[in-house]
Structures are given as structure tokens and as C-alpha cells.
Design an enzyme around this catalytic site. Structure first.
Site, short mmCIF file in Angstrom:
data_model
loop_
_atom_site.label_atom_id
_atom_site.label_comp_id
_atom_site.label_asym_id
_atom_site.label_seq_id
_atom_site.Cartn_x
_atom_site.Cartn_y
_atom_site.Cartn_z
N ASP A 131 0.84 -1.20 0.00
CA ASP A 131 0.00 0.00 0.00
C ASP A 131 0.87 1.24 0.00
OD1 ASP A 131 -2.76 1.30 2.00
OD2 ASP A 131 -2.16 1.56 -0.06
N LYS A 133 1.58 4.46 -1.28
CA LYS A 133 1.11 5.55 -2.14
C LYS A 133 1.56 6.85 -1.51
CE LYS A 133 -3.56 5.39 -0.20
NZ LYS A 133 -3.56 4.20 0.67
N ASN A 136 1.14 7.89 2.08
CA ASN A 136 1.76 7.08 3.14
C ASN A 136 3.24 7.37 3.25
OD1 ASN A 136 -0.60 5.87 3.78
ND2 ASN A 136 -0.29 4.11 2.44
N ASP A 149 2.50 3.98 7.83
CA ASP A 149 1.20 3.34 7.64
C ASP A 149 1.26 1.95 7.04
OD1 ASP A 149 -1.35 2.77 7.62
OD2 ASP A 149 -2.03 4.49 6.49
N THR A 166 -6.38 3.51 -2.75
CA THR A 166 -6.91 4.00 -4.04
C THR A 166 -6.43 3.08 -5.15
OG1 THR A 166 -4.92 5.30 -4.37
CG2 THR A 166 -6.77 6.40 -3.32
O1 LIG Z 1 -0.56 3.68 12.03
C1 LIG Z 1 0.59 3.45 11.71
C2 LIG Z 1 1.33 4.32 10.81
C3 LIG Z 1 0.99 5.72 10.98
C4 LIG Z 1 1.93 6.68 11.07
C5 LIG Z 1 1.20 7.83 11.11
C6 LIG Z 1 1.78 9.16 11.11
C7 LIG Z 1 1.08 10.22 10.57
C8 LIG Z 1 1.66 11.48 10.49
C9 LIG Z 1 2.95 11.65 11.00
C10 LIG Z 1 3.84 12.71 11.06
C11 LIG Z 1 3.62 14.05 10.57
N1 LIG Z 1 4.49 15.03 10.61
C12 LIG Z 1 3.91 16.12 10.07
C13 LIG Z 1 4.38 17.42 9.85
C14 LIG Z 1 3.55 18.34 9.22
C15 LIG Z 1 2.28 17.97 8.81
C16 LIG Z 1 1.82 16.67 9.04
C17 LIG Z 1 2.66 15.76 9.66
N2 LIG Z 1 2.47 14.44 9.99
N3 LIG Z 1 4.98 12.33 11.66
N4 LIG Z 1 4.86 11.02 11.97
C18 LIG Z 1 3.64 10.58 11.58
C19 LIG Z 1 3.06 9.33 11.66
N5 LIG Z 1 -0.11 7.57 11.02
N6 LIG Z 1 -0.24 6.25 10.98
N7 LIG Z 1 1.31 2.44 12.04
C20 LIG Z 1 0.86 1.45 12.82
C21 LIG Z 1 -0.48 1.13 12.92
C22 LIG Z 1 -0.82 0.06 13.73
C23 LIG Z 1 0.15 -0.65 14.41
C24 LIG Z 1 1.48 -0.27 14.25
F1 LIG Z 1 2.39 -0.95 14.90
C25 LIG Z 1 1.84 0.76 13.48
#
Ligand SMILES: O=C(Cc1cc(-c2ccc3c(-c4nc5ccccc5[nH]4)n[nH]c3c2)n[nH]1)Nc1cccc(F)c1
Length: 269
Positions: A131, A133, A136, A149, A166
């Protein structure tokens, strides 16, 4: 050590993940900045995904690579599971691509090289990401690409046929619901390379049905552009191949003339 929510000062929401929201946060003592992903236990119960969450945590905690977003740890309280994830200071690569329209060949090749290295590492660990894309993909403070992700990564043993994100990034064997293997990631690298250079994915169409058709036929064309070299088109054409066994291997991608000539091996342009 056991973490708790009181160890962190919570900042702004960073986005809505699959099963929960993500916040920027700072660990109080060390002032270290992280991303906290909050997943509600009643969601886990409702969607019966606690086993998948556990598997993803096992996958993520075992993957340590400069281009894979780290999972530092986790903790839970009565109603939430909280993941302590690496904070990517420059956010989503997707936003960067929309802002700039397209990337230079050096920037595109550097991202493709970083992705290929990260995928080679995942495949060594028998993890298919499936996945990958732009939304992510995140960028750290130095502009280094980070894959995040692992919402649908599976250990290569179970070849589930569930649908992914998508359609634009789906390989023909996934669109035709055939068995698929590691080579889907090679296909996705071809899609991303095209999108980095042209600003749009190669099989974009008015409707999902048209996109399906274009993918199945591998209806690939390169709009004339002085900004895209024939080496780049050659690499894309050797990845967007219907027969998954004939797609360029990750090793061969790293040795391709376009990558050798344009990619910055430190992952930062
Ligand atoms: O869910 C996620 C991955 C994940 C990472 C994130 C994520 C989203 C956004 C960020 C950001 C980030 N930095 C930013 C700066 C400006 C604007 C937006 C930003 N997002 N930093 N690290 C992140 C991490 N969302 N989801 N992994 C996961 C899920 C289940 C189990 C597991 F062990 C891992």
C-alpha cells in the site's frame, strides 16, 4: 519502561489514521518530539482488528531502516492503545508533490532509490507493503523519505485478497484478484516514479472502471516533456510490466543508469 500519557505534552492533530488520530507530542523529560497514534479499544473490538494491530506492531517494531518510520513503543489505558511513532517534521510527501507540481529527476530518483532500499529491507524480512502511495510517504527534517502506515502490510505467508487503498497504485494481478507476491511493490515503484516526474499517476482516468481497464491493459504513455529523460522512461517501462515475473528487480532498479546518474545515495537531495 512503562510509558503513560502523562509522560507527554500533546500538540496539534497531524491527521486521521486508519483507526485513530495522530498527534504531535513531546516527551516531557527529554523534550523529544514524537507522533502519538491514539486507537480506541472499542474500535478494535468493533472491527475485530486487535490481532491485526498486534501483527502490525510486531512488524513495525522489528523494522529498523532510515526510510521506514519507526515505532518506538506503545502503552494503553482503559479505553485507548497509544503508539509512539517517529515524528516526520516535513509531513506528507504528497503535499510537497501537489505544491511543486512535479519533482526534478534528481529528487525523483533519490526518492525512488530510498523506497527501493526500504523495500529490499522489508522483503528480506518477508514483509510485503502493498500500500505504498504518496500519502503514506512522509518527509523528515532533512527531507528524507519515510514509509509509514503499514495498514495493509502482510507477512508474505498469507496471500489475502483484500482490497487496498486508491486504485491508481494497484498492480494488474491485484485488480484481477489473482495471487500476488513481492512484485506488487515493484509495480508501485513504477507508478510513483511516473507520478513524481509528471505530477499525475500513469493510469489516471475519469472513472474507477476506466482506471481498472487502463491498468489491466498497461495503457502507458509518456506526454512529451523536456524534463523527463529517456532513461527515466526506460525504468518506468521496465517496472510497469503486466507479467510480474518480468518486472525489474529491486537490485536492478538500484543499478539502473537513471538511478546511478540522478539519485543521491544519502537519500537527501
Ligand atoms: O498507524 C501506523 C502508521 C501511521 C503513522 C502515522 C503518522 C502520521 C503522520 C505523521 C507525522 C507528521 N508530521 C507532520 C508534519 C507536518 C504535517 C503533518 C505531519 N504528519 N509524523 N509522523 C507521523 C506518523 N499515522 N499512521 N502504524 C501502525 C499502525 C498500527 C500498528 C502499528 F504498529 C503501526
Amino acid at each position: 519502561r512503562e510509558w503513560s500519557i502523562n509522560d507527554f505534552e500533546i500538540g496539534k492533530p497531524l491527521g486521521r489514521g486508519k483507526f485513530g488520530r495522530v498527534y504531535v507530542a513531546r516527551e516531557v523529560k527529554s523534550k523529544f518530539v514524537v507522533a502519538l497514534k491514539v486507537i480506541f479499544k472499542e474500535q478494535l473490538e468493533k472491527y475485530r482488528i486487535h490481532h491485526q494491530l498486534r501483527r502490525e506492531m510486531e512488524i513495525q517494531i522489528s523494522l529498523k531502516h532510515p526510510n521506514i518510520l519507526s515505532l518506538y513503543g506503545w502503552f494503553h489505558d482503559s479505553e485507548r492503545v497509544i503508539l509512539i511513532l517517529e515524528y516526520a517534521h516535513n509531513g506528507e510527501l504528497y503535499k510537497e508533490l501537489s505544491k511543486r507540481g512535479r519533482f526534478s529527476e534528481k529528487q525523483a530518483a533519490t526518492y525512488i532509490f530510498s523506497l527501493t532500499e526500504a523495500l529490499a529491507y522489508c522483503h528480506e524480512k518477508h514483509v510485503i507493503h502493498r500500500d505504498i502511495k504518496p500519502e503514506n510517504l512522509l518527509l523528515d527534517h532533512e527531507g528524507r523519505l519515510k514509509i509509514a502506515d503499514f495498514g495493509w502490510s502482510v507477512q508474505s505467508k498469507s496471500k489475502r485478497q483484500t482490497m487496498c487503498g486508491t486504485l491508481d497504485y494497484l498492480a494488474p494481478e491485484m485488480v484481477e484478484n489473482k495471487d500476488h507476491d513481492y512484485a506488487v511493490d515493484n509495480w508501485t515503484l513504477g507508478i510513483l516514479c511516473y507520478e513524481f516526474l509528471y505530477g499525475v499517476p500513469p493510469f489516471e482516468a475519469e472513472s474507477q472502471a476506466d482506471t481498472f481497464e487502463r491498468i489491466k491493459k498497461v495503457d502507458l504513455s509518456f506526454p512529451p516533456s523536456p524534463l523527463v529523460s529517456s532513461d527515466a522512461k526506460n525504468l518506468i517501462s521496465r517496472l510497469l510490466v503486466k507479467d510480474s515475473s518480468r518486472r525489474l528487480s529491486l537490485q536492478k532498479i538500484m543499478e539502473h543508469p537513471w538511478i546511478i546518474k540522478n539519485a543521491n545515495r544519502m537519500g537527501v537531495c
